[in-house]
Design a protein around this motif. Structure first.
Motif, PDB file in Angstrom:
ATOM      1  N   TYR A  10      11.319  -1.136  -9.661  1.00 14.22           N
ATOM      2  CA  TYR A  10      11.353   0.315  -9.880  1.00 14.22           C
ATOM      3  C   TYR A  10      12.793   0.831  -9.822  1.00 14.22           C
ATOM      4  O   TYR A  10      13.215   1.635 -10.658  1.00 14.22           O
ATOM      5  CB  TYR A  10      10.490   1.018  -8.832  1.00 14.22           C
ATOM      6  CG  TYR A  10      10.507   2.523  -8.928  1.00 14.22           C
ATOM      7  CD1 TYR A  10       9.606   3.195  -9.747  1.00 14.22           C
ATOM      8  CD2 TYR A  10      11.430   3.281  -8.205  1.00 14.22           C
ATOM      9  CE1 TYR A  10       9.624   4.582  -9.848  1.00 14.22           C
ATOM     10  CE2 TYR A  10      11.458   4.662  -8.293  1.00 14.22           C
ATOM     11  CZ  TYR A  10      10.545   5.309  -9.109  1.00 14.22           C
ATOM     12  OH  TYR A  10      10.565   6.678  -9.218  1.00 14.22           O
ATOM     13  N   PRO A  67       3.419   3.546  -2.072  1.00 12.34           N
ATOM     14  CA  PRO A  67       3.881   3.733  -3.455  1.00 12.34           C
ATOM     15  C   PRO A  67       5.348   3.359  -3.599  1.00 12.34           C
ATOM     16  O   PRO A  67       6.159   3.672  -2.712  1.00 12.34           O
ATOM     17  CB  PRO A  67       3.659   5.232  -3.705  1.00 12.34           C
ATOM     18  CG  PRO A  67       2.614   5.630  -2.721  1.00 12.34           C
ATOM     19  CD  PRO A  67       2.838   4.777  -1.512  1.00 12.34           C
ATOM     20  N   GLN A  79       0.815  -1.213   0.000  1.00  3.88           N
ATOM     21  CA  GLN A  79       0.000   0.000   0.000  1.00  3.88           C
ATOM     22  C   GLN A  79       0.855   1.273   0.000  1.00  3.88           C
ATOM     23  O   GLN A  79       0.330   2.377  -0.048  1.00  3.88           O
ATOM     24  CB  GLN A  79      -0.942   0.007   1.204  1.00  3.88           C
ATOM     25  CG  GLN A  79      -0.273   0.030   2.560  1.00  3.88           C
ATOM     26  CD  GLN A  79      -1.272  -0.092   3.696  1.00  3.88           C
ATOM     27  OE1 GLN A  79      -2.466   0.131   3.507  1.00  3.88           O
ATOM     28  NE2 GLN A  79      -0.803  -0.445   4.877  1.00  3.88           N
ATOM     29  N   SER A 113      13.246   1.426  -2.841  1.00  7.24           N
ATOM     30  CA  SER A 113      13.280   1.771  -4.264  1.00  7.24           C
ATOM     31  C   SER A 113      14.586   2.417  -4.698  1.00  7.24           C
ATOM     32  O   SER A 113      14.675   2.970  -5.791  1.00  7.24           O
ATOM     33  CB  SER A 113      12.121   2.712  -4.590  1.00  7.24           C
ATOM     34  OG  SER A 113      12.163   3.854  -3.743  1.00  7.24           O
ATOM     35  N   GLY A 144       6.751  10.711  -2.529  1.00  7.18           N
ATOM     36  CA  GLY A 144       5.791  10.788  -1.441  1.00  7.18           C
ATOM     37  C   GLY A 144       6.284  11.509  -0.211  1.00  7.18           C
ATOM     38  O   GLY A 144       5.523  12.193   0.480  1.00  7.18           O
ATOM     39  N   ASN A 177       7.562   4.606  -5.366  1.00  8.13           N
ATOM     40  CA  ASN A 177       8.404   5.807  -5.423  1.00  8.13           C
ATOM     41  C   ASN A 177       8.175   6.710  -4.210  1.00  8.13           C
ATOM     42  O   ASN A 177       8.346   7.925  -4.275  1.00  8.13           O
ATOM     43  CB  ASN A 177       8.151   6.575  -6.712  1.00  8.13           C
ATOM     44  CG  ASN A 177       6.730   7.117  -6.797  1.00  8.13           C
ATOM     45  OD1 ASN A 177       5.833   6.699  -6.061  1.00  8.13           O
ATOM     46  ND2 ASN A 177       6.521   8.059  -7.699  1.00  8.13           N
ATOM     47  N   TYR A 178       7.792   6.118  -3.095  1.00 13.20           N
ATOM     48  CA  TYR A 178       7.479   6.867  -1.882  1.00 13.20           C
ATOM     49  C   TYR A 178       8.607   7.816  -1.488  1.00 13.20           C
ATOM     50  O   TYR A 178       8.377   8.987  -1.180  1.00 13.20           O
ATOM     51  CB  TYR A 178       7.199   5.885  -0.745  1.00 13.20           C
ATOM     52  CG  TYR A 178       6.910   6.524   0.585  1.00 13.20           C
ATOM     53  CD1 TYR A 178       5.653   7.038   0.878  1.00 13.20           C
ATOM     54  CD2 TYR A 178       7.897   6.619   1.565  1.00 13.20           C
ATOM     55  CE1 TYR A 178       5.383   7.628   2.101  1.00 13.20           C
ATOM     56  CE2 TYR A 178       7.630   7.197   2.789  1.00 13.20           C
ATOM     57  CZ  TYR A 178       6.371   7.705   3.055  1.00 13.20           C
ATOM     58  OH  TYR A 178       6.118   8.285   4.266  1.00 13.20           O
TER      59      TYR A 178
END
Length: 214
Positions: free
Chosen positions: A89, A17, A15, A61, A24, A19-20
């Motif tokens: 990613y 992302p 939950q 990531s 984010g 690319n947090y």
């Protein structure tokens, strides 16, 4: 390696992302300041060391290791994480860095491989912290350096984390399997065979960084 979708934290990661850390974090001031400071301190520590290769254990990531690679471009970098989507990613975004899906308790590298190992805000998420530390020690060179960071477990952090988990950080609920106090973590580090060269408190005492050697 076991199917990561059976890992009890998979739903937490799924939950968040992928690319947090790239995007984010910027959406929340506290998170932005926390992670910016983390990387700044890492760069400062690394600037005082000589190293030809570096492994980021729990790289997500790849954001942090990519930022370090920008400052020290002559080094060969590796990153491992159990979360496959984050690694996919990272591979696409930072093709100059070697990323692998792997667990911290079973690293796919030979003994005495790395000059520098980063273990940043990961030990609280793993199932068996002691096993992971011993595995990291195995792949660290005899004169290498492990930099381990997590929250200090201070009263201030615990209060902030309760608020965070029940507000903007709800996606992280249940992610901390081992909410160590820094004194407990220090004992675990030493029992795993590491020597503490330096212990640094930062971010109002809420964060602790250990600089370690074999």
């Amino acid at each position: 390696m076991r199917n990561i979708k059976n890992h009890h934290l998979y739903n937490v990661w799924n939950q968040v992302p992928v690319n947090y850390y790239q995007q984010g974090v910027k959406k929340n001031l506290f998170q932005y300041l926390w992670h910016t400071h983390k990387i700044k301190l890492a760069k400062h520590i690394l600037s005082q060391l000589e190293f030809n290769n570096c492994l980021d254990v729990g790289c997500a990531s790849g954001y942090m290791v990519s930022q370090i690679a920008n400052i020290f471009p002559k080094t060969k970098y590796f990153g491992i994480d159990i979360y496959d989507k984050a690694i996919d990613y990272a591979k696409k975004t930072y093709p100059q860095i070697n990323f692998k899906v792997a667990t911290a308790d079973k690293l796919p590298f030979k003994e005495n491989t790395f000059d520098i190992i980063l273990f940043y805000e990961t030990i609280e998420h793993v199932e068996n912290p002691e096993k992971c530390l011993k595995e990291i020690r195995r792949v660290l060179r005899k004169d290498g350096t492990l930099i381990l960071t997590m929250d200090s477990g201070s009263l201030l952090f615990r209060l902030v984390w309760i608020v965070w988990e029940n507000s903007k950080g709800k996606i992280w609920q249940g992610a901390h399997l081992h909410p160590f106090h820094h004194t407990q973590l220090e004992q675990l580090i030493q029992s795993s065979g590491f020597k503490i060269r330096k212990k640094i408190f930062s971010f109002f005492g809420m964060k602790v960084t250990f600089i370690l050697s074999k």
